[in-house]
Design a protein around this motif. Structure first.
Motif, PDB file in Angstrom:
ATOM      1  N   VAL A  48      14.974   2.530  -1.716  1.00  0.00           N
ATOM      2  CA  VAL A  48      14.275   1.268  -1.473  1.00  0.00           C
ATOM      3  C   VAL A  48      15.158   0.446  -0.540  1.00  0.00           C
ATOM      4  O   VAL A  48      16.331   0.230  -0.827  1.00  0.00           O
ATOM      5  N   VAL A  49      14.593   0.002   0.579  1.00  0.00           N
ATOM      6  CA  VAL A  49      15.339  -0.770   1.569  1.00  0.00           C
ATOM      7  C   VAL A  49      14.561  -2.050   1.869  1.00  0.00           C
ATOM      8  O   VAL A  49      13.376  -2.008   2.199  1.00  0.00           O
ATOM      9  N   ALA A  50      15.265  -3.183   1.750  1.00  0.00           N
ATOM     10  CA  ALA A  50      14.673  -4.483   2.049  1.00  0.00           C
ATOM     11  C   ALA A  50      15.393  -5.056   3.269  1.00  0.00           C
ATOM     12  O   ALA A  50      16.608  -4.939   3.388  1.00  0.00           O
ATOM     13  N   ILE A  51      14.633  -5.665   4.153  1.00  0.00           N
ATOM     14  CA  ILE A  51      15.209  -6.306   5.334  1.00  0.00           C
ATOM     15  C   ILE A  51      14.816  -7.781   5.307  1.00  0.00           C
ATOM     16  O   ILE A  51      13.638  -8.120   5.127  1.00  0.00           O
ATOM     17  N   ALA A  52      15.839  -8.642   5.458  1.00  0.00           N
ATOM     18  CA  ALA A  52      15.624 -10.094   5.450  1.00  0.00           C
ATOM     19  C   ALA A  52      16.184 -10.673   6.742  1.00  0.00           C
ATOM     20  O   ALA A  52      17.088 -10.104   7.355  1.00  0.00           O
ATOM     21  N   ASN A  53      15.644 -11.823   7.134  1.00  0.00           N
ATOM     22  CA  ASN A  53      16.176 -12.486   8.323  1.00  0.00           C
ATOM     23  C   ASN A  53      17.133 -13.603   7.917  1.00  0.00           C
ATOM     24  O   ASN A  53      17.320 -13.880   6.724  1.00  0.00           O
ATOM     25  N   SER A  60      10.687  -7.027   5.682  1.00  0.00           N
ATOM     26  CA  SER A  60      10.270  -5.636   5.589  1.00  0.00           C
ATOM     27  C   SER A  60      10.738  -5.039   4.269  1.00  0.00           C
ATOM     28  O   SER A  60      11.800  -5.398   3.761  1.00  0.00           O
ATOM     29  N   LEU A  61       9.948  -4.129   3.753  1.00  0.00           N
ATOM     30  CA  LEU A  61      10.299  -3.418   2.525  1.00  0.00           C
ATOM     31  C   LEU A  61       9.861  -1.968   2.689  1.00  0.00           C
ATOM     32  O   LEU A  61       8.696  -1.694   2.974  1.00  0.00           O
ATOM     33  N   LYS A  62      10.811  -1.040   2.550  1.00  0.00           N
ATOM     34  CA  LYS A  62      10.511   0.384   2.687  1.00  0.00           C
ATOM     35  C   LYS A  62      10.784   1.069   1.354  1.00  0.00           C
ATOM     36  O   LYS A  62      11.838   0.882   0.763  1.00  0.00           O
ATOM     37  N   ILE A  73       6.944   2.646 -13.624  1.00  0.00           N
ATOM     38  CA  ILE A  73       6.810   1.524 -12.696  1.00  0.00           C
ATOM     39  C   ILE A  73       7.999   0.566 -12.845  1.00  0.00           C
ATOM     40  O   ILE A  73       8.449  -0.033 -11.874  1.00  0.00           O
ATOM     41  N   GLY A  74       8.528   0.445 -14.037  1.00  0.00           N
ATOM     42  CA  GLY A  74       9.660  -0.457 -14.281  1.00  0.00           C
ATOM     43  C   GLY A  74      10.871  -0.123 -13.416  1.00  0.00           C
ATOM     44  O   GLY A  74      11.537  -1.018 -12.897  1.00  0.00           O
ATOM     45  N   MET A  75      11.137   1.170 -13.243  1.00  0.00           N
ATOM     46  CA  MET A  75      12.277   1.558 -12.410  1.00  0.00           C
ATOM     47  C   MET A  75      12.039   1.129 -10.959  1.00  0.00           C
ATOM     48  O   MET A  75      12.933   0.592 -10.313  1.00  0.00           O
ATOM     49  N   LEU A  76      10.847   1.332 -10.446  1.00  0.00           N
ATOM     50  CA  LEU A  76      10.524   0.935  -9.077  1.00  0.00           C
ATOM     51  C   LEU A  76      10.665  -0.580  -8.916  1.00  0.00           C
ATOM     52  O   LEU A  76      11.226  -1.055  -7.934  1.00  0.00           O
ATOM     53  N   GLN A  77      10.166  -1.320  -9.883  1.00  0.00           N
ATOM     54  CA  GLN A  77      10.284  -2.778  -9.824  1.00  0.00           C
ATOM     55  C   GLN A  77      11.747  -3.208  -9.795  1.00  0.00           C
ATOM     56  O   GLN A  77      12.116  -4.106  -9.028  1.00  0.00           O
ATOM     57  N   ASP A  78      12.582  -2.579 -10.606  1.00  0.00           N
ATOM     58  CA  ASP A  78      14.011  -2.900 -10.627  1.00  0.00           C
ATOM     59  C   ASP A  78      14.669  -2.588  -9.284  1.00  0.00           C
ATOM     60  O   ASP A  78      15.490  -3.363  -8.787  1.00  0.00           O
ATOM     61  N   LEU A  79      14.317  -1.448  -8.689  1.00  0.00           N
ATOM     62  CA  LEU A  79      14.888  -1.073  -7.394  1.00  0.00           C
ATOM     63  C   LEU A  79      14.468  -2.040  -6.293  1.00  0.00           C
ATOM     64  O   LEU A  79      15.276  -2.428  -5.447  1.00  0.00           O
ATOM     65  N   VAL A  80      13.203  -2.441  -6.309  1.00  0.00           N
ATOM     66  CA  VAL A  80      12.713  -3.393  -5.308  1.00  0.00           C
ATOM     67  C   VAL A  80      13.440  -4.726  -5.462  1.00  0.00           C
ATOM     68  O   VAL A  80      13.917  -5.303  -4.476  1.00  0.00           O
TER      69      VAL A  80
END
Length: 94
Positions: A48-53, A60-62, A73-80
């Motif tokens: 999971v990769v987040a890009i902020a300005n 962006s969120l990949k 789903i809980g694991m994905l939410q934690d990673l995000v």
């Protein structure tokens, strides 16, 4: 350059206004520059990769398909959340 009217006590009001306008222009320029800069935060080994300005906005969120598990789903939410937090902390340091 002509000086502005002097106030009691020798305060140059015109010079003060000019300096304030210059500071405002400099600040606007700096904010525009920050908005163009981006930083990246990741979690789960880059799954999971987040890009902020520089304005601390998420741009962006990949998410890799391999990390999307409908039964967890809980694991994905934690990673995000973790990736976003890393990116936003880096953006605050710009």
């Amino acid at each position: 350059m002509a000086k502005g009217p002097e106030m009691p006590g020798g305060l140059d009001l015109g010079g003060l206004m000019q300096a304030a306008q210059q500071m405002q222009q400099d600040m606007e320029r700096a904010q525009e520059e920050l908005a163009r800069k981006t930083v990246e935060g990741s979690a789960g080994g880059g799954m999971v990769v987040a890009i902020a300005n520089g304005k601390q906005e998420l741009v962006s969120l990949k998410i890799e398909k391999a990390v999307v598990d409908p039964s967890d789903i809980g694991m994905l939410q934690d990673l995000v959340a973790a990736a976003c937090n890393v990116a936003l902390r880096k953006a605050a340091e710009l």
